[in-house]
Design a protein around this motif. Structure first.
Motif, PDB file in Angstrom:
ATOM      1  N   SER A 216       0.654  -0.541  -0.221  1.00 36.58           N
ATOM      2  CA  SER A 216      -0.168   0.378  -0.511  1.00 36.58           C
ATOM      3  C   SER A 216       1.191   1.277   0.232  1.00 36.58           C
ATOM      4  O   SER A 216       1.609   1.385   0.811  1.00 36.58           O
ATOM      5  CB  SER A 216      -0.867   0.003   1.350  1.00 36.58           C
ATOM      6  OG  SER A 216      -1.694  -1.081   1.199  1.00 36.58           O
TER       7      SER A 216
ATOM      8  N   LEU B 244      -4.361   7.283   0.489  1.00 34.54           N
ATOM      9  CA  LEU B 244      -4.466   5.885  -0.052  1.00 34.54           C
ATOM     10  C   LEU B 244      -4.089   6.312  -1.287  1.00 34.54           C
ATOM     11  O   LEU B 244      -5.254   6.326  -2.138  1.00 34.54           O
ATOM     12  CB  LEU B 244      -4.636   4.872  -0.044  1.00 34.54           C
ATOM     13  CG  LEU B 244      -4.606   3.116  -0.381  1.00 34.54           C
ATOM     14  CD1 LEU B 244      -3.402   2.726   0.020  1.00 34.54           C
ATOM     15  CD2 LEU B 244      -5.569   2.531   0.502  1.00 34.54           C
TER      16      LEU B 244
ATOM     17  N   ARG C  11      -2.736   0.161  -4.237  1.00 33.46           N
ATOM     18  CA  ARG C  11      -2.942  -0.930  -3.401  1.00 33.46           C
ATOM     19  C   ARG C  11      -3.248  -2.646  -4.135  1.00 33.46           C
ATOM     20  O   ARG C  11      -3.216  -2.754  -5.094  1.00 33.46           O
ATOM     21  CB  ARG C  11      -4.181  -0.630  -2.501  1.00 33.46           C
ATOM     22  CG  ARG C  11      -4.770  -2.401  -1.838  1.00 33.46           C
ATOM     23  CD  ARG C  11      -5.703  -2.358  -1.120  1.00 33.46           C
ATOM     24  NE  ARG C  11      -6.096  -3.813  -0.872  1.00 33.46           N
ATOM     25  CZ  ARG C  11      -5.270  -4.554   0.872  1.00 33.46           C
ATOM     26  NH1 ARG C  11      -5.101  -3.548   1.443  1.00 33.46           N
ATOM     27  NH2 ARG C  11      -6.792  -5.725   0.501  1.00 33.46           N
TER      28      ARG C  11
END
Length: 145
Positions: free
Chosen positions: A112, A123, A126
């Motif tokens: 991640s 984020l 991923r």
């Protein structure tokens, strides 16, 4: 109010990830950047790029799971630089997949990547796959079509 530290964001991430296995993608969606360069490579295959594709893929993944229970995260490495950070982990959980009658245990190898945006960790990538344990050479070969 101060923006969360990277460790605080990791704690939020660790609370959000199991929600996918319960059919709820909203908490992990909240952690994602909305910029066009976000990506997701999940165990169901392919790579989604851009928020619209990533959001659709998260929704699709959440529809596959029910009754999830997180068993733990094994963090291999966590690295933080000024505006970029990453985690390499193994995620262990139990869930029902594709309407199965019983739950199964899963282990995913996960990388991640986070980026600081306007002071907050978001984020941006991923990658999760089921190769959490060593695989044979044959596992690299595509099955015949």
């Amino acid at each position: 109010m101060l923006a969360p530290s990277f460790q605080e964001e990791v704690d939020r991430y660790h609370q959000a990830v199991p929600e996918i296995t319960r059919g709820n993608p909203a908490p992990i969606k909240d952690l994602y950047s909305r910029l066009d360069d976000v990506t997701l490579a999940n165990p169901f295959g392919g790579i989604a790029r851009g928020w619209a594709q990533v959001e659709a893929r998260l929704d699709q993944a959440a529809r596959q799971f029910r009754d999830g229970e997180m068993l733990g995260f094994d963090t291999v490495v966590s690295y933080t630089a000024r505006d970029t950070a990453y985690l390499v982990e193994t995620e262990h959980f139990r869930a029902r997949l594709d309407q199965a009658a019983a739950t199964e245990e899963f282990a995913l190898r996960v990388t991640s990547i986070f980026r600081r945006e306007e002071g907050y960790w978001k984020l941006v990538h991923r990658h999760a796959d089921p190769a959490a344990r060593p695989q044979s050479r044959r596992s690299l070969m595509q099955p015949p079509a």
